[in-house]
Design a protein around this motif. Structure first.
Motif, short mmCIF file in Angstrom:
data_model
loop_
_atom_site.label_atom_id
_atom_site.label_comp_id
_atom_site.label_asym_id
_atom_site.label_seq_id
_atom_site.Cartn_x
_atom_site.Cartn_y
_atom_site.Cartn_z
N ASP A 104 0.85 -1.19 0.00
CA ASP A 104 0.00 0.00 0.00
C ASP A 104 0.89 1.25 0.00
OD1 ASP A 104 1.03 -0.09 2.52
OD2 ASP A 104 -0.88 -0.49 3.54
N LYS A 105 0.42 2.32 0.61
CA LYS A 105 1.15 3.59 0.59
C LYS A 105 2.54 3.46 1.23
CE LYS A 105 0.70 8.49 1.84
NZ LYS A 105 1.99 8.59 2.56
N GLU A 106 2.68 2.59 2.20
CA GLU A 106 3.99 2.41 2.83
C GLU A 106 5.03 1.92 1.82
OE1 GLU A 106 6.04 0.04 6.63
OE2 GLU A 106 3.89 -0.16 6.21
N ALA A 107 4.62 0.99 0.97
CA ALA A 107 5.53 0.51 -0.07
C ALA A 107 5.83 1.61 -1.09
CB ALA A 107 4.92 -0.71 -0.76
N VAL A 108 4.81 2.38 -1.43
CA VAL A 108 5.00 3.48 -2.38
C VAL A 108 6.00 4.49 -1.83
CG1 VAL A 108 3.87 5.44 -3.51
CG2 VAL A 108 2.71 3.22 -3.40
N ASP A 109 5.81 4.89 -0.59
CA ASP A 109 6.70 5.90 0.00
C ASP A 109 8.14 5.41 0.07
OD1 ASP A 109 4.69 7.75 0.30
OD2 ASP A 109 4.25 7.25 2.38
N LEU A 110 8.33 4.12 0.30
CA LEU A 110 9.67 3.57 0.32
C LEU A 110 10.32 3.68 -1.06
CD1 LEU A 110 11.93 2.04 1.78
CD2 LEU A 110 10.78 -0.10 1.12
#
Length: 339
Positions: A47-53
């Motif tokens: 989700d967004k956590e993977a995107v931000d990484l």
């Protein structure tokens, strides 16, 4: 986008939507079976956590995104702040201008396919038909029964013309837009909210919806619905239709239906839209041309595909050289020039 990236010599990480990861995994398996070395094409789910990484990691040199405008803008600004090259494609509100001299049978065929294909869940869906002059009533007369007769059902049925939406939450969102269109005063000529299929009562189905007399201040005109909802707007002249399109915040795709070459030329030259069609319902250029919109439909300096895609996934290197037998004696204190 990964095809051009890999062809240009890059390794690629694909982060698909968490709502639809299956196709990406299948593509990875097929590429491995075809002999692509491990590590060249990679799929990361999350989700967004993977995107931000991904968009902040210093090992990632560039970021390419397709999605809604708020997320596209976030991806663009965050990636840019971390010194990455970014192409970030956002939302759309694609218009078809219908001139009084247009072939209405072709117009209706185009609107049905481009407006309701994929249940309207694609960035090049036509969601607004702009009827110019007195063509509006004739257009509605031909269009309404076609929308009413759309065959809705599971995608496994080869005779189905329109399948379900992607999720219950999105179904509720599309239904809420239809509700809002009615409350704001548009005429709902075809209401697909009551569609129910035997054996699929819990499915995320909605029938084709058709609004007439839509105004520019209505939410169903201003915002991207991403569903099978088509709005018909009436404009008295070509200039009014063109101004309306140019004033919209999105500038992804548009098309005009007319028999007049001068009108078509004026439209293609003056519209502030990235992808423009003449008598074609979905103005998607062939892959050797570039794909991308203007205004709040694209953030960044590069479109996708074509030469812009190659430029995005490569770096420019300029080499200046001479060989000893061609070097004159003595120092030179000027920038090299043609002599």
């Amino acid at each position: 986008m990964f095809v051009i990236s890999i062809a240009c010599g890059n390794c690629f990480i694909l982060k698909p939507s968490e709502k639809d990861p299956s196709v990406s995994m299948m593509m990875a398996e097929l590429l491995k079976e075809a002999g692509l070395p491990d590590g060249v094409f990679n799929v990361v789910n999350g989700d967004k956590e993977a995107v931000d990484l991904l968009i902040t990691d210093p090992h990632v040199d560039s970021v390419s995104f397709v999605g809604s405008t708020p997320v596209a803008e976030y991806i663009y600004h965050t990636s840019s702040q971390h010194n990455k090259r970014v192409q970030s494609l956002g939302g759309a509100k694609n218009h078809m201008v219908v001139m009084p001299d247009a072939d209405l049978d072709q117009v209706v065929d185009g609107l049905i396919g481009a407006g309701y294909g994929s249940a309207g869940e694609r960035c090049m869906a036509l969601s607004v038909a702009v009827a110019v002059g007195d063509v509006g009533d004739k257009l509605i007369e031909k269009l309404t029964p076609r929308v009413q007769s759309l065959k809705v059902g599971p995608g496994t049925d080869p005779e189905v013309e329109m399948g379900p939406l992607i999720s219950k939450a999105h179904l509720q969102k599309v239904q809420s837009y239809v509700d809002k269109g009615v409350s704001e005063g548009a005429d709902l000529l075809v209401d697909g909210r009551s569609v129910s299929l035997q054996g699929y009562e819990d499915g995320y189905f909605i029938g084709g919806c058709l609004f007439d007399n839509v105004k520019q201040d209505m939410a169903i005109y201003k915002e991207e619905i991403f569903g099978p909802v088509l709005s018909v707007v009436h404009q008295p002249s070509f200039d009014d239709a063109l101004k309306m399109i140019n004033d919209h915040e999105f500038g992804n795709g548009t098309t005009i239906y007319t028999r007049d070459g001068d009108t078509a030329r004026a439209f293609t030259n003056q519209c502030k839209i990235g992808m423009v069609g003449v008598n074609v319902p979905i103005p998607v250029p062939m892959a050797f041309h570039s794909f991308g919109g203007w205004k709040r439909s694209l953030f960044g300096d590069h479109a996708m595909h074509g030469m812009d895609g190659v430029r995005f996934f490569t770096r420019l290197k300029t080499v200046t050289s001479r060989w000893p037998t061609g070097i004159r004696k003595g120092a030179e204190f000027i920038i090299p020039t043609m002599k």
